[in-house]
Design an enzyme around this catalytic site. Structure first.
Site, short mmCIF file in Angstrom:
data_model
loop_
_atom_site.label_atom_id
_atom_site.label_comp_id
_atom_site.label_asym_id
_atom_site.label_seq_id
_atom_site.Cartn_x
_atom_site.Cartn_y
_atom_site.Cartn_z
CG ASP A 22 -11.67 -29.08 39.14
OD1 ASP A 22 -10.78 -28.80 38.30
OD2 ASP A 22 -11.93 -30.25 39.49
CB SER A 23 -7.53 -24.93 38.20
OG SER A 23 -8.26 -24.11 37.32
CD GLU B 21 -4.09 -31.36 33.73
OE1 GLU B 21 -5.33 -31.28 33.70
OE2 GLU B 21 -3.40 -30.84 34.63
CE LYS C 105 -11.82 -29.38 31.99
NZ LYS C 105 -11.28 -30.15 33.13
CG ASP D 115 -13.31 -28.52 35.44
OD1 ASP D 115 -13.48 -29.36 34.53
OD2 ASP D 115 -12.20 -28.00 35.69
CD GLU E 174 -10.14 -34.17 36.64
OE1 GLU E 174 -9.66 -35.10 37.32
OE2 GLU E 174 -9.90 -32.97 36.89
O1 KIV Z 1 -9.44 -27.02 36.26
C1 KIV Z 1 -8.84 -26.59 35.27
O2 KIV Z 1 -8.45 -25.42 35.19
C2 KIV Z 1 -8.62 -27.52 34.17
C3 KIV Z 1 -7.60 -27.11 33.15
C4 KIV Z 1 -6.26 -27.34 33.71
C5 KIV Z 1 -7.80 -27.83 31.89
O3 KIV Z 1 -9.18 -28.56 34.14
#
Ligand code: KIV
Length: 259
Positions: free
Chosen positions: A47-48, A183, A114, A86, A116
């Site tokens: 989600d970056s 992280e 994934k 994410d 958090e």
């Molecule tokens: O969103 C993302 O790119 C991430 C990485 C920084 C691990 O969660």
């Protein structure tokens, strides 16, 4: 000879064999294909993308529809790598929303998800795993909590944070997570977690002792000269090279003479 598809099990086996995992993010077809051609075993549609593709100030505005759109694009590359997506902000508040949204990401082409958090999202993680979807944890600095936390701070400095990280990592292992992203965790704590748990730890700004490392690919390539990140030294100055090529091409066009 085609090499076998990478699965969550492959990554666990890599930890067992002491083989480091080099993971990267991708948000579209060409980047996924390029990373896969190089043999990157885990590709994350992170989600970056909110910051590095969509221009949001942080990840909290990324929606499920945006994640699905980018996961579909990445999945069209049909990578050998495990394609992890994410779960965006607010998409796993309840057990039901977590399961449904994880299924949507899988329908878009993700092979694992994934999210958090540790013990605070354990029921959600269990529900996702019970639905047959491989689950990757994410501990330490949680970008989706950046607003509450007032910035990106390193975790594990105090004994309380250290204990919380150990408890969260062990709980995620018990729940059946196949890996955990660490992280911005102090390197000694990341090392301890890596030694304590049987599943791979994938670090970002967490020191050299994790089972693997992950970076946001545009950071690695120097595509975002507007940010100055401590944990990554770009290996290419892609932004500068792009500017130079575009400038030269533009000048050529502007000086073209009609025949
Ligand atoms: O969103 C993302 O790119 C991430 C990485 C920084 C691990 O969660």
């Amino acid at each position: 000879m085609t090499r076998p598809k990478i699965t969550a099990e492959t990554l666990r086996a890599m930890k067992g064999q002491g083989q480091k995992i080099a993971a990267l993010t991708a948000y579209d077809f060409p980047m996924t294909r390029l990373l896969d051609e190089v043999g990157v075993p885990l590709i994350l549609v992170g989600d970056s993308l909110g910051m590095v593709v969509l221009g949001y100030p942080d990840t909290t505005q990324v929606t499920m529809a945006e994640m699905e759109h980018h996961v579909r694009a990445a999945a069209r590359a049909k990578p050998r790598a495990l394609l992890v997506a994410d779960m965006p902000y607010d998409s796993y508040e309840t057990v039901t929303s977590a399961r449904e949204n994880a299924r949507r990401l899988v329908a878009a082409g993700a092979e694992a998800v994934k999210a958090e958090g540790g013990r605070s999202i354990l029921e959600q993680a269990r529900a996702i795993i019970a639905a047959g979807i491989p689950f990757c944890g994410h501990l330490g600095m949680l970008p989706q909590s950046v607003r509450e936390e007032g910035g990106y701070h390193v975790k594990g400095k105090s004994e309380e944070e250290h204990r919380a990280l150990v408890g969260d990592a062990e709980a995620l292992v018990q729940a059946g997570a196949f890996a955990i992203v660490l992280e911005l965790i102090t390197p000694p704590v990341a090392k301890e977690l890596t030694q304590r748990i049987p599943i791979p730890t994938i670090g970002i700004g967490a020191g050299p002792d994790c089972d693997g490392q992950i970076l946001v690919t545009p950071d690695l390539l120097g595509m975002l000269p507007w940010y100055n990140l401590k944990h990554v030294k770009p290996r290419l100055n892609a932004a500068e090279q792009m500017r130079a090529v575009v400038k030269e091409w533009k000048q050529n066009v502007e000086t073209l003479k009609a025949e």
